[in-house]
Write a protein that holds these residues in place. Structure first.
Motif, PDB file in Angstrom:
ATOM      1  N   UNK A   1       2.967  14.507  -8.994  1.00 38.57           N
ATOM      2  CA  UNK A   1       3.943  15.580  -8.778  1.00 38.57           C
ATOM      3  C   UNK A   1       4.788  15.546  -9.981  1.00 38.57           C
ATOM      4  N   UNK A   2       5.124  14.779 -10.590  1.00 38.43           N
ATOM      5  CA  UNK A   2       5.965  14.597 -11.912  1.00 38.43           C
ATOM      6  C   UNK A   2       5.679  15.854 -12.762  1.00 38.43           C
ATOM      7  N   UNK A   3       4.316  15.881 -13.382  1.00 35.74           N
ATOM      8  CA  UNK A   3       4.124  16.988 -14.290  1.00 35.74           C
ATOM      9  C   UNK A   3       4.514  18.224 -13.695  1.00 35.74           C
ATOM     10  N   UNK A   4       4.097  18.633 -12.519  1.00 38.67           N
ATOM     11  CA  UNK A   4       4.223  20.024 -11.731  1.00 38.67           C
ATOM     12  C   UNK A   4       5.816  20.194 -11.864  1.00 38.67           C
ATOM     13  N   UNK A   5       6.569  19.204 -11.560  1.00 35.89           N
ATOM     14  CA  UNK A   5       8.123  19.389 -11.232  1.00 35.89           C
ATOM     15  C   UNK A   5       8.561  19.816 -12.609  1.00 35.89           C
TER      16      UNK A   5
ATOM     17  N   UNK B   1       0.802  -1.172  -0.080  1.00 31.91           N
ATOM     18  CA  UNK B   1       0.126   0.117  -0.023  1.00 31.91           C
ATOM     19  C   UNK B   1       0.970   1.281   0.085  1.00 31.91           C
ATOM     20  N   UNK B   2       2.078   1.259   0.861  1.00 29.93           N
ATOM     21  CA  UNK B   2       2.759   2.523   0.881  1.00 29.93           C
ATOM     22  C   UNK B   2       3.508   2.529  -0.517  1.00 29.93           C
ATOM     23  N   UNK B   3       3.979   1.482  -1.112  1.00 27.60           N
ATOM     24  CA  UNK B   3       4.452   1.729  -2.489  1.00 27.60           C
ATOM     25  C   UNK B   3       3.787   2.392  -3.551  1.00 27.60           C
ATOM     26  N   UNK B   4       2.386   1.619  -3.546  1.00 30.16           N
ATOM     27  CA  UNK B   4       1.314   2.042  -4.308  1.00 30.16           C
ATOM     28  C   UNK B   4       1.174   3.747  -4.221  1.00 30.16           C
ATOM     29  N   UNK B   5       1.061   4.094  -3.061  1.00 34.67           N
ATOM     30  CA  UNK B   5       0.687   5.521  -2.739  1.00 34.67           C
ATOM     31  C   UNK B   5       1.946   6.455  -3.046  1.00 34.67           C
ATOM     32  N   UNK B   6       3.019   5.925  -2.732  1.00 34.81           N
ATOM     33  CA  UNK B   6       4.376   6.502  -3.099  1.00 34.81           C
ATOM     34  C   UNK B   6       4.576   6.817  -4.575  1.00 34.81           C
ATOM     35  N   UNK B   7       4.083   5.787  -5.356  1.00 35.46           N
ATOM     36  CA  UNK B   7       3.961   5.611  -6.998  1.00 35.46           C
ATOM     37  C   UNK B   7       2.960   6.781  -7.356  1.00 35.46           C
ATOM     38  N   UNK B   8       1.866   6.823  -6.553  1.00 34.57           N
ATOM     39  CA  UNK B   8       0.690   7.794  -7.099  1.00 34.57           C
ATOM     40  C   UNK B   8       1.232   9.221  -6.797  1.00 34.57           C
ATOM     41  N   UNK B   9       1.908   9.504  -5.841  1.00 33.66           N
ATOM     42  CA  UNK B   9       1.985  10.841  -5.439  1.00 33.66           C
ATOM     43  C   UNK B   9       3.431  11.139  -6.470  1.00 33.66           C
ATOM     44  N   UNK B  10       4.138  10.332  -6.823  1.00 32.33           N
ATOM     45  CA  UNK B  10       5.131  10.498  -7.806  1.00 32.33           C
ATOM     46  C   UNK B  10       4.575  10.932  -9.263  1.00 32.33           C
ATOM     47  N   UNK B  11       3.832  10.199  -9.399  1.00 38.75           N
ATOM     48  CA  UNK B  11       3.177  10.448 -10.753  1.00 38.75           C
ATOM     49  C   UNK B  11       2.085  11.879 -10.782  1.00 38.75           C
TER      50      UNK B  11
END
Length: 109
Positions: A83-87, A71-81
């Motif tokens: 925030x990626x376009x914003x960065x 669950x933590x890994x999926x949550x981390x991937x979702x946040x990265x996806x």
């Protein structure tokens, strides 16, 4: 205003601390479970059979994790996806400003 700013800083610090603890527990789960060793072995096995070792190791790592770690890994991937376009936009804006500053300096000389 000072009290409100201090409260905001305190909440931000608490949030950062909780995130660090959560990330540390995720890393601890990966390191101290047999998931890492199994992922390495699966990667080697896939490389020897001519398959993609990265994909095989990733699948083995995820299958060896606990439900909480998954669950933590999926949550981390979702946040990265998310925030990626914003960065990327921020990076492009910084590059645009750098080009404009260089053009102005070149024109001033």
């Amino acid at each position: 205003m000072d009290a409100l700013r201090d409260r905001g800083e305190m909440e931000a610090q608490n949030l950062r601390q909780k995130f660090k603890e959560w990330l540390a527990s995720l890393v601890h789960e990966v390191i101290h479970s047999n998931a890492g060793a199994g992922a390495g072995l699966e990667g080697i096995r896939a490389a020897l059979t001519g398959k993609n070792p990265v994909w095989a190791a990733t699948k083995a790592l995820v299958s060896g994790l606990s439900g909480k770690a998954k669950f933590g890994l999926v949550l981390l991937l979702i946040v990265a996806l998310l925030l990626g376009p914003v960065l990327l936009v921020i990076l492009l804006l910084v590059l645009l400003v750098a080009v404009i500053v260089a053009a102005v300096r070149a024109a001033a000389q």
